[in-house]
Write an enzyme that holds these catalytic residues in place. Structure first.
Site, PDB file in Angstrom:
ATOM      1  N   ASP A  43       0.971  -1.219  -0.112  1.00  0.00           N
ATOM      2  CA  ASP A  43       0.001   0.053  -0.194  1.00  0.00           C
ATOM      3  C   ASP A  43       0.950   1.319   0.130  1.00  0.00           C
ATOM      4  O   ASP A  43       1.804   1.376   0.678  1.00  0.00           O
ATOM      5  CB  ASP A  43      -0.842   0.101   1.311  1.00  0.00           C
ATOM      6  CG  ASP A  43      -1.744   1.303   1.240  1.00  0.00           C
ATOM      7  OD1 ASP A  43      -2.591   1.312   0.550  1.00  0.00           O
ATOM      8  OD2 ASP A  43      -1.786   1.916   2.402  1.00  0.00           O
ATOM      9  N   GLU A  80       0.827  -0.600  -5.192  1.00  0.00           N
ATOM     10  CA  GLU A  80      -0.045   0.371  -5.471  1.00  0.00           C
ATOM     11  C   GLU A  80       1.077   1.727  -5.322  1.00  0.00           C
ATOM     12  O   GLU A  80       1.079   2.206  -4.256  1.00  0.00           O
ATOM     13  CB  GLU A  80      -1.029   0.596  -4.497  1.00  0.00           C
ATOM     14  CG  GLU A  80      -2.110   1.560  -4.652  1.00  0.00           C
ATOM     15  CD  GLU A  80      -2.599   2.357  -3.493  1.00  0.00           C
ATOM     16  OE1 GLU A  80      -3.062   3.315  -3.801  1.00  0.00           O
ATOM     17  OE2 GLU A  80      -1.950   2.386  -2.540  1.00  0.00           O
TER      18      GLU A  80
END
Length: 733
Positions: free
Chosen positions: A412, A465
C-alpha cells in the site's frame, strides 16, 4: 520493613536489593538466580507476596530455606550445587502455598549467531527468534520472549501471572535485544512489555512488535500463540504455483474486506472458518483466480480497514485465531484460489501501546517530523535506513509467505514511501544526500524485500500500489528497478472511470481517455484495479458512477467491465461491484446481497463470472497481458460513435476481437477489419438477455470475408448493441 543488616560476604549489597525491589536494577540476570560468589553458589529471588521460600533442583532435591532480605519478597541463600541449573521454588504465605520456577536460573535462548546476524541487520528468521515462543528449554516448559529496545534502562514482561508488575520479570539485555524464558507460561498467555526509558520514565505498556496473536479490540495486549504446527493440505496448489509465470497466466482478483463482505444475522463478523465456508466457494464459482484481503494484520480501529496496523505479525483476532486464518488460506488453495494480502510498510499509527517511541526514543520512526510524520494520515513513517527497521519489515513480509502460504503482497501507498516531499510543502521535507526528493533508503528497502520474496518463494509475487510514474516499479532489481512483479494501473482506472461517468453524448469529445492508456500500457506489468478506493468517501458505487436511467447504468457498467476484461493487464474488482452494489461501500455492514433477487443485479453477476471464464479459457486474453504483441488496435479513432475495437492475441492461440459501443445507439452493418477470413464466434456479449441486457447481437457468430488493399486481409459487418462490449473468437475451419 527494609533490608536486614549484618550480611555475610556472599550476600547481596543493600543497594542491589533495593534496586531489585524498586524495579531499577540495571542487570537483573547478573544478580538474580544462581551465581558463583567466590567459592560459594548463591541463589537470589524476588517473589512478592511470599513469606517463606524453599528452593529445589529440577529433579526435586531440596536446596534449603531461603533467607528473607526484604519484606517486599527478596530472598537469598547459599546452596550446595556444582553448576548453573534450573531452580524451582515453593513459596508460602497466610493464603497458601504455590510453586514457581526461577526464570533467572536459565541460560539465554538466543545464541551468538543470532547476535551477529541481528547486529548486521541480515537475520531473515527473526520471526522465529523475536516475540513470544512457547517451547521446552533446559528441561522445563515455558515461553521465551524477545524484544528490541536498545535505549531502554529496563524491559520486563508483564501480564496477569505477575500482576502486571514490571519488577518481577525483567529481561536480559543482549546488545539491545531483551530476552527472558519464563517457565510454565504457554498458549493463550496475555502479555505486554513494561519499558523504562533511558531517562527513568516508565512508558505506557507496549504490545509486542513480533506478536503473532493479539487480544480482540478494544483490548490490545499480545497473546502467546499456540505453537502447534498447522497441517497444510495445499501441496498440489503450491507445487503448481511454483511453475507459474504470472505475467502470462490469468490473474483475476476479488478484493475483499473480511469484516463487511457478509455478516451473521445478528450483524457480527463471520469467523475465518465461516469465510472459508462461504467466501471461498463463492469466489471460486465466480471464476476468480485470487482473493485479495484488505490488511488482516492486527489493527485497533475498524474504520481504518486495517491500513493503520499495530501488529504486523498477527492476523486480526476479530475473526478468530491464527490457525483459523491458516484454514481460510488452505481452503482457498484447495479451491484453486490464490491469496493476496494488502501490506502496509508505508506508515504506522501512533497509539501509545504500539511502535511509536517504543523505548522512549524514535526507534522505528525518524526523530525529525519532516521525515517521520505523515501529514495525510497522522501517522509515523518507518526509518527505512535503520538496518533493524528494514529487517523487521523484511522479516514480516517473509513471515506471511512462509507461515501462512500467502501467494502475494500488495504493498500500500508505495508513492508515499518513494518521495521525501510526498504531501509536503517546500521546507517541510529533508532532501536526500544528492539534494533530491527520492527516498533512497525506502528504495533500497523495497528492492531488498522484493528480491528476498522472489528468491525464497517460487511462484509468489509482489504488487505495488504506486500512483506516480516512478520508472521501473515492476522491473527487476538487477536492472535497477524496484523489483515488484506488478503495479496497479491507476491511470487506466482514473481515465476510464472519468470517461464512463460522462453522458454518452459527450463521450465523443473524450475518446482519448480510453485510448491514451495504450501509450504506457507495457511500461510496467499492470494490474487494472477497480478497488475499494473508488467506492468510498462520497465517490458512490461503480453502478452509480454510470450515467442515464437504471437500464443505461447497468448497460454502461456491463460494457465497461467487459471492456476492462478484454484490455491488456490483470484484473481486480472490489467486492459488491460484481453484482452492482448500489450503496457506497461501508465497513460497518454487509454487502446488499438481497439485490441479487433483481434480474439486473443477478445478470451483472453472471456477466462477471462469464468474463472470468472467458479470460481464463482464452489464451489470447491472458498470455500476453504485459507484452505489446498481445494487442493490436483495429478501430481506435471512431470518436463520433464512441466505438473501439482491438485484437487480443498470443502465440499459437486463436485471436479474439474485443469491440465496445459506448453510446446507447445500436450500430447495424458496422464494418470491422479482421486478420483472418472465416467464422468468428460471439464468445461474450454484454447485452445478452442472460445478463439482463436487451438480447441483441449477431446470432452467435459472424463471417469475415477477404478484402484487398486494407491493413488487415479480412473484414466483417457487425451489429453493435447499444452500450455493449462483444468478444468474438476466430474459429478455425
Amino acid at each position: 520493613m527494609g533490608v536486614t543488616s549484618n550480611k555475610e560476604n556472599w550476600q547481596a549489597e543493600r543497594s542491589d536489593v533495593e534496586a531489585v525491589v524498586a524495579g531499577r536494577h540495571p542487570d537483573a540476570f547478573g544478580f538474580l538466580g544462581l551465581h558463583q560468589v567466590g567459592a560459594d553458589w548463591v541463589l537470589r529471588a524476588f517473589v512478592p507476596h511470599a513469606e517463606t521460600l524453599n528452593a529445589y533442583t529440577l529433579d526435586g532435591m531440596p536446596l534449603g530455606h531461603m533467607i528473607p532480605r526484604h519484606a517486599a519478597g527478596f530472598f537469598e541463600a547459599r546452596v550446595e550445587v556444582d553448576r548453573r541449573q534450573p531452580i524451582r521454588y515453593e513459596a508460602k504465605n497466610a493464603g497458601g502455598t504455590w510453586t514457581l520456577y526461577d526464570a533467572y536460573s536459565f541460560g539465554p535462548v538466543l545464541g551468538p549467531m543470532d547476535d551477529y546476524y541481528i547486529g548486521e541487520g541480515s537475520h531473515l528468521r527473526l520471526f522465529d527468534k523475536m516475540g513470544a515462543h512457547e517451547m521446552e528449554f533446559e528441561g522445563v516448559h515455558g515461553t521465551h520472549f524477545a524484544v528490541w529496545a536498545p535505549n531502554a534502562q529496563r524491559v520486563s514482561v508483564v501480564g496477569p501471572w505477575n500482576d502486571w508488575d514490571g519488577r518481577r520479570n525483567p529481561m536480559r539485555n543482549r546488545q539491545g535485544i531483551w530476552e527472558v524464558f519464563i517457565p510454565v507460561l504457554g498458549t493463550g498467555t496475555i502479555y505486554k512489555y513494561e519499558i523504562v526509558a533511558a531517562n527513568g520514565d516508565v512508558l505506557p505498556l507496549k504490545a509486542d512488535p513480533y506478536a503473532r496473536q493479539a487480544e480482540v479490540r478494544p483490548r490490545n495486549a499480545s497473546v502467546v500463540p499456540d505453537p502447534t504446527p498447522f497441517t497444510w493440505t495445499d501441496q498440489k496448489y503450491m507445487e503448481e504455483r511454483a511453475n507459474h509465470d504470472w505475467r502470462r497466466t490469468p490473474m483475476s482478483i476479488y478484493e475483499v474486506h473480511l469484516g463487511s463482505w457478509r455478516r451473521r444475522p445478528d450483524g457480527s463478523f463471520l469467523s475465518y472458518d465461516q469465510l472459508a465456508e462461504q467466501l471461498v466457494p463463492y469466489a471460486a464459482d465466480m471464476g476468480y483466480t485470487h482473493l485479495e484481503f484488505l490488511p488482516v494484520s492486527e489493527h485497533p480501529f475498524d474504520p481504518s480497514w486495517g491500513y493503520q496496523p499495530t501488529g504486523l505479525f498477527a492476523p486480526t483476532s476479530r475473526f478468530g485465531d491464527p490457525a483459523g486464518f491458516a484454514r481460510l488460506v488452505n481452503a482457498a488453495h484447495e479451491a484453486g484460489l490464490g491469496v493476496i494480502l494488502d501490506w502496509v510498510p508505508a506508515h504506522f499509527p501512533t497509539d501509545e501501546f504500539g511502535l511509536a517511541r517504543f523505548d522512549g526514543t524514535a526507534l522505528y520512526e525518524h526523530e525529525d517530523p519532516r521525515q517521520g510524520y505523515h501529514p495525510d494520515w497522522n501517522t509515523a513513517i518507518y526509518n527505512f535506513g535503520r538496518k533493524e527497521v528494514s529487517s523487521f519489515l523484511t522479516n514480516n513480509a517473509l513471515f506471511w509467505f512462509e507461515t501462512f502460504h500467502i501467494d502475494g503482497l500488495r504493498v500500500d501507498a508505495v508513492a508515499s514511501m518513494l518521495y521525501l516531499d510526498y504531501s509536503r510543502q517546500p521546507g517541510e521535507w529533508v532532501p536526500n544526500k544528492h539534494g533530491g526528493n527520492q527516498n533512497l533508503e525506502a528504495v533500497a528497502f523495497l528492492q531488498r524485500v522484493n528480491a528476498e520474496v522472489y528468491k525464497q518463494f517460487p511462484g509468489a509475487f509482489m504488487i505495488a500500489e504506486e500512483s506516480t510514474s516512478w520508472p521501473g516499479v515492476s522491473a527487476p532489481t538487477f536492472a535497477g528497478g524496484l523489483g515488484f512483479g506488478f503495479k496497479w494501473n491507476m491511470g487506466f482506472m482514473n481515465d476510464t472511470l472519468r470517461f464512463m461517468s460522462r453522458n454518452p453524448i459527450h463521450r465523443r469529445f473524450h475518446h482519448h481517455d480510453l485510448t491514451f492508456g495504450m501509450v504506457y500500457a507495457y511500461s510496467e506489468n499492470f494490474v487494472l484495479p477497480l478497488s475499494h478506493d473508488e467506492v468510498v468517501h462520497g465517490k458512490g458505487s461503480l453502478l452509480t458512477k454510470m450515467p442515464g436511467d437504471d437500464w443505461q447504468q447497468f448497460a454502461n457498467l456491463r460494457a465497461y467491465l467487459a471492456f476492462m476484461w478484454g484490455y491488456p493487464g490483470k484484473k481486480l474488482l472490489f467486492m459488491g461491484q460484481e453484482f452492482g452494489q448500489r450503496d457506497e461501500w461501508s465497513e460497518n455492514k454487509a454487502l446488499d446481497w438481497w439485490l441479487l433477487d433483481a434480474p439486473a443485479h443477478e445478470g451483472l453477476r453472471r456477466l462477471v463470472a462469464d468474463l472470468n471464464a472467458a479470460y481464463r479459457s482464452l489464451p489470447a486474453l491472458h498470455e500476453r497481458d504485459c507484452e505489446p504483441e498481445g494487442f493490436e488496435w483495429v478501430i481506435a479513432n471512431d470518436h463520433a460513435n464512441s466505438v473501439l475495437a482491438w485484437l487480443r492475441q498470443a502465440p499459437g492461440a486463436d485471436p479474439v476481437l474485443v469491440i465496445s459501443n459506448f453510446t446507447p445507439v445500436p450500430r447495424s452493418n458496422y464494418k470491422v477489419p479482421l486478420p483472418k477470413v472465416g467464422r468468428w464466434v460471439e464468445r461474450l456479449n454484454s447485452d445478452a438477455g442472460w445478463y439482463a441486457g436487451a438480447n441483441t447481437g449477431n446470432q452467435g457468430a459472424i463471417e469475415a470475408y477477404p478484402v484487398e488493399g486494407r491493413h488487415l486481409p479480412a473484414e466483417a459487418e457487425l451489429y453493435l448493441p447499444p452500450l455493449a462490449t462483444i468478444f468474438l473468437k476466430f474459429e478455425p475451419a
